[in-house]
Write an enzyme that holds these catalytic residues in place. Structure first.
Site, PDB file in Angstrom:
ATOM      1  N   GLN A   1      42.983  70.889   0.019  1.00  0.00           N
ATOM      2  CA  GLN A   1      44.542  70.866  -0.427  1.00  0.00           C
ATOM      3  C   GLN A   1      45.190  69.307  -0.195  1.00  0.00           C
ATOM      4  OE1 GLN A   1      47.306  73.484   1.017  1.00  0.00           O
ATOM      5  NE2 GLN A   1      48.712  73.478  -0.773  1.00  0.00           N
TER       6      GLN A   1
ATOM      7  N   SER B   1      50.214  67.555   1.842  1.00  0.00           N
ATOM      8  CA  SER B   1      51.241  67.091   2.919  1.00  0.00           C
ATOM      9  C   SER B   1      50.859  65.688   3.221  1.00  0.00           C
ATOM     10  CB  SER B   1      51.022  67.853   4.266  1.00  0.00           C
ATOM     11  OG  SER B   1      51.561  69.053   4.056  1.00  0.00           O
TER      12      SER B   1
ATOM     13  N   GLU C   1      51.134  81.025  -2.902  1.00  0.00           N
ATOM     14  CA  GLU C   1      50.635  81.108  -1.439  1.00  0.00           C
ATOM     15  C   GLU C   1      51.476  82.144  -0.598  1.00  0.00           C
ATOM     16  OE1 GLU C   1      51.487  77.369   0.241  1.00  0.00           O
ATOM     17  OE2 GLU C   1      50.218  77.477   1.915  1.00  0.00           O
TER      18      GLU C   1
ATOM     19  N   SER D   1      57.479  76.619   6.035  1.00  0.00           N
ATOM     20  CA  SER D   1      57.984  77.067   7.368  1.00  0.00           C
ATOM     21  C   SER D   1      58.869  78.246   7.371  1.00  0.00           C
ATOM     22  CB  SER D   1      58.429  75.899   8.263  1.00  0.00           C
ATOM     23  OG  SER D   1      59.860  75.605   7.704  1.00  0.00           O
TER      24      SER D   1
ATOM     25  N   GLU E   1      61.510  78.446   8.835  1.00  0.00           N
ATOM     26  CA  GLU E   1      62.875  78.019   8.290  1.00  0.00           C
ATOM     27  C   GLU E   1      63.354  77.872   7.044  1.00  0.00           C
ATOM     28  OE1 GLU E   1      61.016  76.963  10.945  1.00  0.00           O
ATOM     29  OE2 GLU E   1      62.181  77.960  12.327  1.00  0.00           O
TER      30      GLU E   1
END
Lengths: 379, 384
Positions: free
Chosen positions: B126, B129, B244, B369, B371
């Site tokens: 992947q 990021s 995901e 994440s 958060e």
């Protein structure tokens, strides 16, 4: 595997919401109801009887409706949503449940018939000063003489003990074990008071007080008491879930409307993240409560005892989390008696301590932690 | 309201259990259960056994090997797989690029890639990021410039999990630097053997090599390897990340780890009431999570996930971490011996406990994440 209500259950929920929810739609109405004895609305109690709610758990031949745990849970959840002070949980589910489990056919018809009709309020006089939760009695003792029975000792706190027409009293039997007895409310020495959530409790003093054995005289019914307590734990969990849902909803509404520093509170991530965590607690609790309610329906006492402890532990953790955060996120207004959310927290605290808080349940579960492998709710 | 599975679902569950516990080699399952690292060959072998039985990609469209199962059947498939210690299908293939190509790919791309993606003949990596684009993925800077029939790619990706095994990498690249950042992104499929692709390992705190940096220097990618619309990459990324989160709460594996740890450390557990209380509390939280996963699976209609699904990633990762933390405590002083070899007198699970604990700190960071999950809950569910 199905977590949804059928059409009749939806209709029941709507009907209870239409009666109990509408009665207490304005929080001031509840404040007035708990301000004076008996601490609930006798007229609403009668209307609940007319709707068939007070006989819901009992067999038809005993004057009841013969409904299942899902239906009883629905009533408890709606009561929790408005923290209605009517003693459905302690009078119908707990005290009535004991009569249903242990009474003779005649006793069941007489006592449960009157309870279902709203003519009689029951209370279970069980807790004793200085003792923790459990299914047995020690300080109140039963004596037999000349074919009649009498009870001596103090029960406290007894939920709605001062208002009750009939007391179901647990007592240590002469031959060992715990028995249940019926005592006319007026025959006991009673002093009632209000608890912190507006519900009522009492000190009940028995002094050679005449009592009728419930069911077979002298029989140890500890295991029946334990099972009815477990059912009540699950129904208390339903009631707590209803209160948690409204406490969270009230908190998010407040965050959206209350302004400080010129903006609404929901612009502060420190607050919205805490509300998100409250939602997590609510949903985990919701799943556990639905599951435990379905385990009651399966009717296996050992599985029920396990599920009741598990649900009560989750409700204790989730209820404290949601309750404490609800007040904190409201700020000072959440501390006032005039504003509803504090009463929700008080009520959650009462439910948590009625039949054993999280730590008590955890001790039950931890004692058997090596007795099983991975848990399987589908087994 | 009904607790029991229907007869059909019960039979389905038994069939899955039978398959996973008898058809996947025991040496692979034991390695998973004992927390040992799998070789690439073991991963591929397991994937091929699943694929040959039609159990690798049941959630794909049926014309590409999907099974048309209900969400509850998928849940049971996944839970039984984890309980048996069968490695889950590689997420980059099964959950990410496979569904993307089935939905957005050209006929040629579907033909060329999907069968080999399902069978793990192609190992996908992947490429999302970047050093300056983590949770804020749309800030990515790796560029692709058109030159004749090719795109020329330059830039750096990071956190590329198992990139050392990768054959191909699905990569988000900036194809229009002039527009709003989300509007100038495209997805390219890049052969990792192309000149100019370099994979550099990143050493992690657990001492292992799980993630990598992937550098692109004037890498030429044929134009036919563009997925979907030019500058439509953000839509694809959102589609992919939405998938995901499904199955990202490894309830079955966490339950299995906890039950296994109780057994391995039975002596310690027997004499320590506080450890027993921690175990009982974790078991209860896992039960609540599993029941929530069941509620979600039983009642997600029309492709819309049940609102409670956002709870699964958040709580699932927290419990995964909490169980790994407990295992380190159960291992006691032996947990220090992470570098000891097999001639050590300490048991393997105790020696591996801390690396696993350290490794799993990732669980609350990846896949959106925790958060980001709280942001999703507070905004889209609570309306805050």
């Amino acid at each position: 595997m199905d977590f949804t209500y059928d059409d009749e259950q939806v209709a029941l929920r709507d009907a209870v919401r239409g009666l109990v929810g509408r009665t207490y739609a304005d929080f001031e109405t509840r404040r007035r109801a708990v301000a004076e004895d008996p601490g609930f609305d006798e007229k609403l109690w009668t209307r609940m009887a007319e709707m068939g709610l007070l006989g819901l758990p009992f067999a038809e031949e005993d004057g009841g409706v013969g409904a299942g745990p899902v239906e009883i849970g629905i009533v408890c959840r709606e009561i929790g949503r408005v923290v209605a002070p009517e003693p459905f949980l302690t009078s119908v589910v707990l005290a009535g449940g004991l009569v249903s489990a242990c009474g003779t056919p005649e006793q069941r018809q007489e006592v449960l018939g009157a309870l279902s009709a709203g003519e009689s309020v029951l209370a279970f006089a069980h807790d004793e000063p200085g003792r923790r939760w459990g299914p047995t009695a020690e300080a109140v003792t039963a004596t037999e003489g000349g074919g009649s029975w009498s009870l001596t000792g103090v029960k406290e706190p007894v939920p709605h003990g001062a208002r009750a027409d009939v007391l179901v009293v647990s007592a240590a039997l002469p031959g060992g074990g715990t028995g249940l007895f019926l005592v006319a409310g007026d025959d006991a020495d009673r002093s009632g008071y209000a608890a912190y959530d507006g519900s009522r409790a009492a000190r009940v003093r028995l002094d050679g007080t005449a009592a009728t054995p419930l069911g077979h005289p002298g029989q140890d019914v500890t295991s029946s008491i334990a099972t009815v307590q477990d059912i009540t734990r699950v129904m208390a969990a339903n009631q707590a879930l209803g209160a948690m849902q409204v406490a969270l909803r009230s908190t998010t509404d407040y965050l959206k409307s209350r302004k400080q520093f010129g903006v609404t509170l929901n612009t502060f991530q420190a607050l919205t993240f805490r509300a998100a965590d409250m939602y997590v607690s609510q949903e985990l609790t919701h799943s556990m409560v639905e599951w435990a309610t379905m385990v009651v329906a399966q009717g296996d006492p050992a599985a029920l005892a396990d599920a009741a402890s598990r649900a009560a532990l989750q409700v204790s953790r989730g209820g404290r989390h949601i309750g404490q955060e609800a007040i904190q996120l409201h700020g000072g207004i959440g501390m006032t008696a005039e504003y509803a959310v504090g009463t929700y927290v008080a009520h959650l605290t009462m439910l948590d301590h009625l039949l054993g808080e999280g730590g008590f349940q955890l001790r039950r579960l931890a004692s058997d932690v090596t007795g099983h492998g991975a848990l399987d709710p589908l087994a | 309201m009904q607790l029991e599975l229907s007869e059909e679902d019960e039979a389905f569950r038994a069939q899955m259990r039978e398959f996973f516990t008898t058809q996947v080699p025991e040496e692979i399952r034991t390695a998973v259960i004992e927390g040992r690292e799998l070789t690439k060959e073991q991963m591929v072998r397991s994937a091929q056994i699943l694929n040959d039985a039609g159990l690798a990609v049941p959630h794909w469209p049926e014309e590409h090997g999907g099974r048309g199962w209900s969400d509850l059947e998928r849940h049971l498939w996944f839970e039984e797989m984890q309980a048996a210690g069968v490695p889950a299908p590689l997420a980059f293939n099964a959950s990410m690029i496979g569904p993307v190509l089935a939905h957005f790919g050209t006929e040629e791309q579907k033909r060329e890639f999907l069968p080999r993606t399902a069978s793990l003949e192609i190992w996908w990596s992947q490429g999302f990021s970047e050093p300056d684009a983590g949770s804020d993925l749309a800030s990515l800077r790796t560029s692709a410039v058109r030159d004749g029939d090719d795109w020329v790619v330059n830039g750096q990706k990071t956190w590329t999990t198992l990139g050392q095994h990768g054959d191909w990498i699905f990569t988000l690249v900036r194809t229009d630097p002039e527009v709003k950042k989300q509007a100038g992104i495209s997805m390219l499929l890049i052969d990792m053997t192309s000149p100019g692709v370099e994979v550099r390992p990143i050493q992690l705190i657990d001492g292992g090599h799980e993630v990598n940096e992937v550098w692109f220097t004037d890498v030429r990618v044929p134009a036919r390897n563009l997925v979907g619309e030019l500058n439509g990459g953000w839509t694809i990324a959102k589609f992919l990340l939405g998938n995901e989160r499904v199955g990202v709460a490894p309830v079955g594996a966490t339950k299995r780890t906890l039950a296994h740890a109780k057994e391995l450390a039975a002596d310690v557990v027997a004499e320590d009431p506080l450890l027993r209380a921690r175990i009982a509390e974790l078991e209860n939280e896992l039960l609540a999570l599993e029941l929530t996963a069941l509620r979600v699976a039983a009642h997600s209609t029309g492709g819309e996930p049940h609102p409670a699904s956002s709870v699964l990633k958040l709580k699932g990762s927290e419990l995964q971490q909490a169980v790994s933390e407990l295992v380190v405590d159960l291992a006691g002083p032996g947990s220090l011996a992470s570098g000891a070899g097999d001639d050590s007198d300490l048991e393997g699970w105790a020696r591996r406990a801390t690396p696993v604990y350290l490794n799993l700190r990732k669980a609350s960071i990846y896949g959106g994440s925790n958060e980001v999950q709280r942001q999703i809950i507070s905004r889209t569910i609570l309306g805050l």
